[in-house]
Scaffold this motif. Structure first.
Motif, PDB file in Angstrom:
ATOM      1  N   CYS A  99       0.710  -1.188   0.022  1.00 34.45           N
ATOM      2  CA  CYS A  99       0.017  -0.195   0.031  1.00 34.45           C
ATOM      3  C   CYS A  99       0.778   1.259  -0.155  1.00 34.45           C
ATOM      4  CB  CYS A  99      -0.822  -0.001   1.117  1.00 34.45           C
ATOM      5  SG  CYS A  99      -2.089  -1.206   1.191  1.00 34.45           S
ATOM      6  N   PHE A 103       0.074   5.037  -1.869  1.00 29.51           N
ATOM      7  CA  PHE A 103      -0.552   6.023  -1.165  1.00 29.51           C
ATOM      8  C   PHE A 103       0.273   6.679  -0.414  1.00 29.51           C
ATOM      9  CE2 PHE A 103      -3.716   2.914  -2.191  1.00 29.51           C
ATOM     10  CZ  PHE A 103      -4.825   3.695  -2.877  1.00 29.51           C
ATOM     11  N   PRO A 185      -6.673   2.973   0.570  1.00 27.25           N
ATOM     12  CA  PRO A 185      -6.089   4.390   0.799  1.00 27.25           C
ATOM     13  C   PRO A 185      -5.900   4.132   2.455  1.00 27.25           C
ATOM     14  CG  PRO A 185      -8.465   4.537   0.489  1.00 27.25           C
ATOM     15  CD  PRO A 185      -8.159   3.202   0.366  1.00 27.25           C
ATOM     16  N   THR A 186      -4.401   4.305   2.846  1.00 28.03           N
ATOM     17  CA  THR A 186      -4.251   4.248   4.299  1.00 28.03           C
ATOM     18  C   THR A 186      -4.583   5.541   4.902  1.00 28.03           C
ATOM     19  OG1 THR A 186      -2.074   5.236   3.474  1.00 28.03           O
ATOM     20  CG2 THR A 186      -2.201   2.843   3.924  1.00 28.03           C
ATOM     21  N   SER A 187      -4.648   6.744   4.333  1.00 27.88           N
ATOM     22  CA  SER A 187      -5.121   7.753   4.829  1.00 27.88           C
ATOM     23  C   SER A 187      -6.693   7.765   5.416  1.00 27.88           C
ATOM     24  CB  SER A 187      -5.159   8.831   3.889  1.00 27.88           C
ATOM     25  OG  SER A 187      -5.640   8.813   2.577  1.00 27.88           O
ATOM     26  N   SER A 389      -3.521   8.945  -5.420  1.00 27.33           N
ATOM     27  CA  SER A 389      -2.712   7.928  -5.348  1.00 27.33           C
ATOM     28  C   SER A 389      -1.694   7.915  -6.412  1.00 27.33           C
ATOM     29  CB  SER A 389      -3.248   6.424  -5.233  1.00 27.33           C
ATOM     30  OG  SER A 389      -3.544   6.257  -6.483  1.00 27.33           O
TER      31      SER A 389
END
Length: 565
Positions: A99, A103, A185-187, A389
């Motif tokens: 990931c 991202f 998306p890590t956010s 991204s």
């Protein structure tokens, strides 16, 4: 014309100028760079997708139309030249992704700006527009737009996400098992778990397209890296809803759906167990569990009984929704994900009937829809969102985030596939020019020659049509590229014998040999099933696929272990 008003002369030239100005206003980008021009040669121009002409009685029909930055003509020309270069196979380790490489935490995503009850609707709307414009300008200043993926530039669509995040008790994020790390998306994970303090469930969808050991590897990857995640594995097409062999002689995947299908009980039961563990005694989910048991005992779901659910259109999307956990004793589950990950199909599978319209076109779901699963369980379907991204465009096309029909240059994506899969063997094609090396353009020409795709005027091989055909096959899963988590290649034996593999095969409704389990009493009675190919484009299917059309017995009813308390 109102009485008492005199006609004003209006020449044909003035009418032309009026139409020209109106047409130009529709093509205006969301914002202008100071050094940009209207043609996009030195500045970005917005490419609008699913754009509709204004209709009488329908205000702002394009408020949810997808918008992306458009490529320049020079970039298109350069990519076409690259497609004529010899394809070089990548290493097996190059199929491994994570990931963090896609991202950037600093990139984030548009979040609803601060507000207060003293703001009027107009002031809040102006504030959100200003925030979104500044967000896009900051992205352009900090990043090279050519290195970023195509992401949603429509504020109205992001407002739908804000509303779903506000009103949901549990966030259900759906990813395609073939490219999960490029879709997560890590956010958003940080925002939901740390700021909103809400539970986050990740659904690994379409696991019927991936080998069971790879699904187990991805499940453990996300559990290890994101400890607050709860993982659910799902497929709306388990083995007992399919008929025939799963691949042809060359290795192309074939999924033929039955005319009458069963509810995807395995994944639904797993989702129920996770939600029950989250809500505990705050919400009574007995009616949901009873619904699952009831539909497990039904043999098939009749196509004639399909129902279209009610679409809830919120008029004032800019108004704030005052969140209250489990309001009215109702559990609200928000379904979020990028386009084409199967959100609507998942909701239909959970419901056991069609309640949400399904389409392969990105942006088909325009605004969020709420459907009551039971009296106290509500599902909320958010439109597919392409998060900011660094996912390369070829991978975005294969993921379904960018519409294939809108591609100006599809050959780069075919090259991306050919570098990771042996398309010549899969498609069983001969070189159109009797050469020893293959390029992406050669593969497209070879497929055009085999399928008989010719241009209308000169009767040349239609490379563009062939390339689009191959990309649709990849999107449907016929040409199946599955990316892998880090270090998967080094630990293949470990994942092949992992304990989670048995559970994955149970959800896929596959036996130990990878085939559908047999023994269904209705199948043994000799009843013929109506076979519906899972393909909207009939001409994309290979002529040799008739070898794979032999029917096999459907899966046994193995849900007794779930229905017995």
């Amino acid at each position: 014309m109102p009485q008492g008003r005199r006609k004003v002369p209006f020449s044909g030239k003035a009418k032309k100028e009026q139409l020209k100005a109106k047409k130009q206003s529709k093509k205006m980008p969301l914002y202008h760079r100071p050094d940009g021009d209207s043609e996009g040669e030195s500045g970005p121009v917005i490419q609008k997708i699913n754009y509709q002409s204004s209709k009488a009685g329908k205000s702002r029909p394009n408020r949810y139309a997808l918008q992306f930055f458009r490529e320049t003509n020079e970039e298109i020309k350069a990519k076409k030249e690259e497609a004529r270069q010899t394809v070089v196979k990548v290493k097996e380790t190059d199929l491994e992704i994570h990931c963090e490489q896609f991202f950037d935490p600093a990139l984030g995503f548009p979040k609803r700006p601060p507000w207060n009850f003293d703001l009027s609707k107009e002031q809040l709307d102006m504030q959100e527009n200003k925030y979104f414009t500044e967000y896009l300008k900051n992205v352009e200043m900090r990043y090279d737009l050519k290195q970023l993926s195509y992401f949603e530039l429509n504020l109205e669509t992001w407002r739908q996400l804000w509303r779903v995040l506000e009103m949901s008790d549990i966030i259900l994020f759906i990813v395609d098992i073939r490219y999960p790390a490029a879709m997560f998306p890590t956010s958003l994970y940080d925002y939901v778990t740390e700021e909103l303090k809400k539970d986050f469930i990740l659904v690994l969808n379409k696991i019927d397209l991936s080998p069971a050991p790879l699904v187990a590897a991805w499940k453990n990857y996300f559990e290890r890296r994101y400890p607050l995640l709860k993982i659910v594995m799902f497929t709306s097409l388990p083995g007992y809803n399919l008929v025939g062999q799963r691949s042809d002689k060359g290795g192309l995947q074939i999924r033929r759906r039955k005319g009458r299908i069963r509810m995807a009980a395995e994944g639904t039961e797993q989702l129920y167990q996770v939600c029950q563990g989250i809500v505990g005694s705050y919400v009574d989910l007995t009616s949901w569990h009873s619904k699952i048991k009831e539909e497990m005992n039904e043999n098939y779901l009749e196509e004639e009984k399909l129902e279209i659910g009610e679409t809830i259109t919120v008029k004032n999307e800019t108004d704030y929704f005052q969140y209250e956990k489990y309001r009215g004793g109702i559990l609200t589950v928000g379904c979020i994900g990028q386009p084409n990950v199967g959100k609507s199909s998942l909701m239909n599978a959970i419901m056991g009937k069609k309640v949400v319209s399904v389409s392969k076109t990105p942006g088909h779901t325009k605004h969020f829809q709420t459907i009551f699963l039971t009296n106290n369980v509500r599902l909320c379907d958010c439109p597919g969102l392409v998060f900011p991204s660094k996912v390369p465009k070829p991978l975005q096309v294969l993921m379904g985030s960018f519409p294939i029909a809108q591609l100006r240059e599809p050959y780069t994506t075919v090259k991306y596939l050919a570098e990771r899969l042996d398309l010549v063997v899969l498609l069983r094609i001969d070189h159109p020019y009797n050469d020893d090396t293959w390029s992406a353009m050669d593969i497209c020409d070879g497929w055009a020659k085999k399928r008989g795709y010719l241009t209308a005027k000169a009767a040349r091989l239609d490379s563009y049509r062939a390339a689009n055909s191959l990309l649709r096959m990849a999107l449907d899963g016929k040409i199946c590229l599955c990316l892998r988590p880090h270090h998967y290649s080094m630990k293949k034996d470990y994942w092949n014998s992992h304990p989670d593999v048995a559970k994955v095969k149970w959800i896929q409704a596959l036996g130990s040999d990878g085939d559908s389990e047999v023994g269904d009493t209705e199948s043994s009675s000799g009843e013929e099933h109506n076979v519906i190919p899972d393909d909207s484009d009939a001409e994309d299917s290979d002529e040799d696929s008739s070898d794979s059309e032999q029917e096999v017995s459907v899966a046994a009813n193995k849900f007794a272990v779930l229905t017995n308390e």
